[in-house]
Design an enzyme around this catalytic site. Structure first.
Site, PDB file in Angstrom:
ATOM      1  N   GLU A   1       0.810  -1.212   0.000  1.00 49.87           N
ATOM      2  CA  GLU A   1       0.000   0.000   0.000  1.00 49.87           C
ATOM      3  C   GLU A   1       0.843   1.262   0.000  1.00 49.87           C
ATOM      4  O   GLU A   1       0.397   2.297  -0.474  1.00 49.87           O
ATOM      5  CB  GLU A   1      -0.949   0.000   1.202  1.00 49.87           C
ATOM      6  CG  GLU A   1      -1.981   1.106   1.160  1.00 49.87           C
ATOM      7  CD  GLU A   1      -3.137   0.862   2.106  1.00 49.87           C
ATOM      8  OE1 GLU A   1      -3.623   1.840   2.685  1.00 49.87           O
ATOM      9  OE2 GLU A   1      -3.559  -0.296   2.282  1.00 49.87           O
TER      10      GLU A   1
ATOM     11  N   ASP B   1      -3.027  -3.122   3.328  1.00 50.42           N
ATOM     12  CA  ASP B   1      -3.394  -3.157   4.735  1.00 50.42           C
ATOM     13  C   ASP B   1      -4.589  -4.086   4.933  1.00 50.42           C
ATOM     14  O   ASP B   1      -5.527  -4.106   4.129  1.00 50.42           O
ATOM     15  CB  ASP B   1      -3.755  -1.755   5.237  1.00 50.42           C
ATOM     16  CG  ASP B   1      -2.526  -0.864   5.359  1.00 50.42           C
ATOM     17  OD1 ASP B   1      -1.404  -1.400   5.282  1.00 50.42           O
ATOM     18  OD2 ASP B   1      -2.691   0.353   5.527  1.00 50.42           O
TER      19      ASP B   1
ATOM     20  N   ASP C   1      -7.478  -4.392   6.230  1.00 53.95           N
ATOM     21  CA  ASP C   1      -8.768  -3.894   6.687  1.00 53.95           C
ATOM     22  C   ASP C   1      -9.631  -3.695   5.447  1.00 53.95           C
ATOM     23  O   ASP C   1      -9.247  -4.043   4.332  1.00 53.95           O
ATOM     24  CB  ASP C   1      -8.606  -2.598   7.493  1.00 53.95           C
ATOM     25  CG  ASP C   1      -7.876  -1.511   6.710  1.00 53.95           C
ATOM     26  OD1 ASP C   1      -7.621  -1.697   5.493  1.00 53.95           O
ATOM     27  OD2 ASP C   1      -7.553  -0.466   7.301  1.00 53.95           O
TER      28      ASP C   1
ATOM     29  N   TYR D   1      -0.262  -3.107  13.396  1.00 53.43           N
ATOM     30  CA  TYR D   1      -1.239  -2.319  12.647  1.00 53.43           C
ATOM     31  C   TYR D   1      -2.162  -1.586  13.619  1.00 53.43           C
ATOM     32  O   TYR D   1      -2.772  -2.199  14.495  1.00 53.43           O
ATOM     33  CB  TYR D   1      -2.055  -3.237  11.739  1.00 53.43           C
ATOM     34  CG  TYR D   1      -2.874  -2.496  10.724  1.00 53.43           C
ATOM     35  CD1 TYR D   1      -2.260  -1.697   9.765  1.00 53.43           C
ATOM     36  CD2 TYR D   1      -4.254  -2.577  10.718  1.00 53.43           C
ATOM     37  CE1 TYR D   1      -2.998  -1.008   8.826  1.00 53.43           C
ATOM     38  CE2 TYR D   1      -5.005  -1.894   9.777  1.00 53.43           C
ATOM     39  CZ  TYR D   1      -4.371  -1.112   8.833  1.00 53.43           C
ATOM     40  OH  TYR D   1      -5.104  -0.427   7.906  1.00 53.43           O
TER      41      TYR D   1
END
Length: 943
Positions: free
Chosen positions: A204, A317, A319, A541
């Site tokens: 990312e 990431d 999520d 994270y």
């Protein structure tokens, strides 16, 4: 769009952004992206509402829990005749269905949101049966091309008919997404046997890509990494001789690690909806949205690096936003991968997802060995929230900004924005302000007892609490004064050890609350620091809802890493020698483990990053430490004469505590964390040692009455006993609540489902930027005049616009989309219809809010100075300094916004040759440059 200062600024900035980032049709052709509609519905084949993403023409055996889409059940495509006709249809639509930038103009047809066709193509298709036939042939031809391994640019150019496949796929029953931990249908392990294969890894951010490259190069058997750079904003790193677990029989495997820079595409309206003047905000609820590249260079970079690769590994990431970016990346590159094997395995079989929570080598190696698949449902939930927030926010913001800036001045806010999450957040602050303003202090009275023993004075609490009857309270005190020989009896003495439990592991919301309360650090600032610490490898994270470690989490290794620290190293070494505890309570949400330190700070960190790292690390150590133990003493006292009058009104209590074993309190200050209601009752006891009391002991009560009677005889009498008690009546007043703190607001937002753990900090930051609230001492949020007027106006017109329930329901539906339990299109349709009705009601009743503005702000006709003449009425326009700066015609009530960021000056009577308006001068830059400016042409949609 809500960040633009004026309608023209918004229009010009948006158009400039499109011009800067737009990719022409020639660019798309050179990158093989003819099938990617970057200005329309991006990657329609990727946007189908299926439980798991399957690309067009894929013959993937669907898992048992996922119903195969109709496009997967098609047989082999027919021969060249159908292929030729299909290509003709594609070229026809591609040539006539684009604007001057080579981008398609989508239009909703037939009430079906999943079908988007070109206006000209729609006029040419005379009958529906012919259109369906062309759709079928186009789809079959595309499947044939895929099975033949054709990835050439000419075979994907201008594809619009293929969107019917996405529509059919969207009509399939939606099934829950397959968790990454379960086995999924992937490519055969024999792929690339005795051959050379290439794998591209996409992260990312560039810093994460570099950490991944370092982690992969540390795996046994890999060659040293060739780190890229050379001044490139998105460097690529190369590794060879590292086996790939999904192709173990390959002779040689080369790896390329690169990254994006956040989202690849942004959600916006098309250029035809950018004007604040010509577009009715109500139209935006049903306007199509487009996906525009945030940076065209990122798309080109991905295309160049991924062309011809065998496998794609997504390191975004872990999520929902990361899943959404993953599918944005796939939209760009998947058609450029090597075609499937002779067995017809589709490219998506060779797309994998790495799930990790930290970027240290051990976590990267573990994620590399346990690759999963992307979760389309989580990506769809982000798409739904983005589209809803865009349409609702922009429609309301445009209308109320234009309406009220055309009537009042001195808002000190360029845009009067509305947001489905932002506005309820403001509502919490305004509600507390209203409670304070409407609070009426009430007097009450208490019996205050002081007990002196062994030279120490202790204050005992009245068991009745307080009384709002002054005469009654005074009568009780007078009874004790008038009765000689009154004493206080010790009824009970209870001493016992109490445990104060260690804190639960730290999640995002707890971290934001603790940073605000203990460090005086705002949520937005704390989140930025946490992200930088994560990117630097110091923290795991930082966006997580979990407050419990998974069973596989290695606590011992994390503690050993911290044993070298100068501040708490000795405590950690002692904890390791005596044995650490299992973390208390909490819930494992399955997304990420709680926020945990990944490496020790050996003096590299400073400032806010060091403070936040210190807080998170101490919290982690405390969460696995031993409980603190307090020795608590409670003494119950009684005045018999008062108890006889009425049971309970003669009882008093003394309480104190002494720390016996510090436990986790030795490494962290417990009062930094949580709210009062989260405690275990020990906070109510004062930290002090009580003198010794014995059950049945009588303590004489010394009152002012006995002293005054002795003084009347000429003798001053003072208590001579080693211990005595005093009793007085104290008058107090009830106090209003204080303004809401950041920590309290975060808790309310979490409890009411406003925002997510990742967006809560942004919503609080937004209401401060918009000048809706101000930050006071103690991290308290005080609503401004503008915030009060807006929130109260929403309450008058439609309370649901500012109350949290509607947004909480939407968040719940988005959660269901993420779990595969709700259809994105159905959720969006229902929510948009609801907000469109609310918007119509708001427009109809906006006069109710106008009354509040009129009582709080000056009207434009009463302010401003004559500046330039209007070309229509030949009357002077008044200059309103703002923000935002604008010219106002008192006679027609017309407003002409001016550009922000510079200095507006009067010209020497020169007129615009186009509209006859008097020109003014706009000065900006360093060194300053002056330009002539026509206020009318500046706001004309034709310019």
């Amino acid at each position: 769009e809500s960040n633009q200062g004026t309608k023209k600024t918004a229009t010009s900035c948006s158009e400039q952004r499109v011009a800067d980032n737009a990719l022409s049709s020639a660019d798309l052709e050179s990158m093989g992206m003819q099938n990617l509609n970057v200005s329309g519905h991006l990657g329609s084949e990727l946007s189908a509402g299926a439980a798991e993403f399957v690309p067009p023409g894929a013959s993937v055996a669907a898992p048992a829990s996922v119903a195969p889409a109709p496009s997967q059940q098609q047989g082999k495509a027919p021969g060249g005749k159908g292929k030729k006709k299909s290509n003709k249809s594609k070229n026809k639509g591609g040539d006539k269905g684009s604007n001057d930038t080579g981008k398609e103009k989508p239009e909703e047809v037939g009430g079906d949101d999943s079908k988007v066709v070109n206006k000209k193509e729609k006029r040419q298709d005379g009958n529906q049966s012919k259109k369906k036939k062309d759709d079928k042939q186009s789809k079959q031809s595309r499947q044939k091309n895929d099975n033949d391994g054709s990835t050439g640019a000419g075979k994907t150019k201008g594809n619009k008919k293929g969107k019917s496949a996405a529509s059919e796929s969207a009509a399939a029953p939606l099934q829950p997404a397959i968790p990454p931990s379960q086995p999924q249908t992937t490519n055969p392990l024999s792929y690339g046997k005795r051959a050379q294969i290439s794998v591209i890894h996409i992260a990312e951010k560039p810093s994460i890509a570099q950490a991944i490259a370092a982690g992969l190069s540390s795996i046994q058997g890999s060659s040293q990494c060739n780190f890229g750079g050379g001044g490139r904003s998105l460097p690529s790193h190369d590794i060879s001789h590292l086996s790939f677990p999904k192709a173990p029989h390959a002779e040689r495997c080369s790896h390329k690690i690169t990254s994006v820079a956040g989202h690849v595409f942004g959600t916006d309206f098309g250029s035809e909806y950018q004007s604040w003047d010509s577009v009715d905000p109500a139209e935006l609820f049903h306007a199509p949205i487009v996906k525009k590249p945030c940076k065209g260079s990122v798309v080109k970079h991905l295309q160049t690096e991924a062309r011809g690769c065998d496998f794609v590994v997504l390191w975004l990431d872990c999520d929902r936003e990361g899943e959404n970016i993953a599918f944005e990346v796939l939209d760009c590159i998947m058609h450029l991968m090597k075609s499937g094997s002779e067995s017809g395995v589709a490219n998506y079989d060779r797309v994998y997802r790495a799930y990790f929570s930290a970027i240290n080598p051990s976590d990267i190696s573990k994620a590399y060995g346990t690759l999963g698949k992307p979760d389309k449902c989580q990506s769809l939930s982000v798409d739904a929230r983005q589209e809803l927030d865009l349409k609702v926010g922009v429609a309301f913001s445009r209308f109320q900004t234009r309406y009220f800036q055309g009537r009042y001045e001195n808002f000190d806010s360029a845009v009067l924005s509305y947001g489905p999450c932002q506005t309820p957040t403001l509502g919490f602050c305004v509600q507390r302000h209203i409670e304070i303003e409407t609070f009426k202090p009430t007097p009450y009275w208490v019996l205050d007892m002081g007990v002196l023993k062994r030279g120490r004075m202790c204050r005992a609490q009245w068991a009745s609490g307080r009384s709002f009857n002054q005469n009654k309270t005074n009568a009780l005190a007078q009874l004790c004064k008038d009765t000689p020989g009154v004493s206080v009896e010790v009824l009970s003495v209870v001493t016992k050890d109490k445990k104060q439990g260690r804190p639960t592991p730290l999640n995002t919301v707890q971290m934001l609350k603790a940073a605000s309360k203990a460090l005086g650090m705002g949520p937005h600032q704390a989140m930025q620091c946490a992200e930088r610490l994560y990117l630097s490898g110091y923290l795991s994270y930082p966006r997580t809802e979990s407050t419990a470690y998974p069973k596989s989490f290695d606590v011992s290794t994390c503690l050993q890493e911290q044993s070298r620290d100068n501040s708490w190293g000795s405590y950690v070494r002692g904890l390791l020698s005596t044995g650490f505890n299992k973390a208390r309570g909490g819930v494992d949400m399955g997304d990420h483990p709680p926020i945990t330190p990944c490496r020790a700070n050996m003096g590299e960190l400073s400032g806010d990053m060091a403070r936040l790292y210190d807080l998170c690390t101490r919290h982690f150590i405390a969460s696995v430490s031993h409980d603190a133990i307090w020795t608590s003493t409670n003494v119950e006292l009684k005045i018999d004469i008062l108890e006889q009058a009425k049971e309970g009104q003669g009882t008093f209590a003394l309480a104190g505590k002494v720390l016996k074993e510090a436990g986790w309190l030795a490494v962290v200050k417990h009062k930094q964390y949580g709210d009062k209601e989260e405690g275990d009752g020990l906070e109510d006891e004062e930290e002090k040692a009580l003198p010794e009391f014995n059950v049945g002991e009588l303590i004489p009560l010394f009152s002012a009455a006995s002293a005054s009677s002795s003084a009347a005889g000429g003798v001053n009498v003072a208590p001579s006993a080693a211990s005595y008690a005093s009793l007085d009546v104290k008058e107090k007043m009830t106090t209003p609540p204080s303004y809401i703190t950041e920590s309290e607001l975060i808790g309310k937002m979490e409890a009411n489902g406003i925002g997510t753990d990742a967006s809560i900090a942004t919503h609080i930051e937004n209401i401060m930027k918009r000048n809706y609230v101000e930050l006071a001492s103690g991290r308290k949020l005080v609503p401004t005049k503008l915030g009060l007027v807006l929130a109260n106006g929403y309450h008058l017109i439609d309370a649901s616009l500012v109350l949290p329930q509607v947004r909480a329901d939407i968040e719940d539906q988005c959660n269901k989309i993420a779990k595969g339990l709700a259809d994105k299109d159905a959720v969006l349709k229902k929510a948009i219809v609801s907000f469109a009705d609310k918007f119509a009601n708001f427009v109809e009743n906006v006069s109710k809010m106008d009354v509040l503005f009129g009582s709080s702000f000056a009207r434009l006709q009463d302010v401003g100075v004559p500046f330039t003449r209007c070309g229509k009425t030949r009357r002077y326009l008044s200059y309103i300094v703002g923000p935002p700066p604008r010219l106002y015609n008192k006679w027609t009530e017309e407003v002409f916004p001016l550009p922000s960021g510079g200095l507006i000056k009067q010209a020497t009577g020169q007129k615009c040759p186009v509209c006859n308006f008097e020109l003014c001068l706009y000065q900006c830059g360093a060194p300053a440059r002056t330009f002539p400016l026509c206020p009318n042409c500046f706001n004309s949609s034709d310019w």
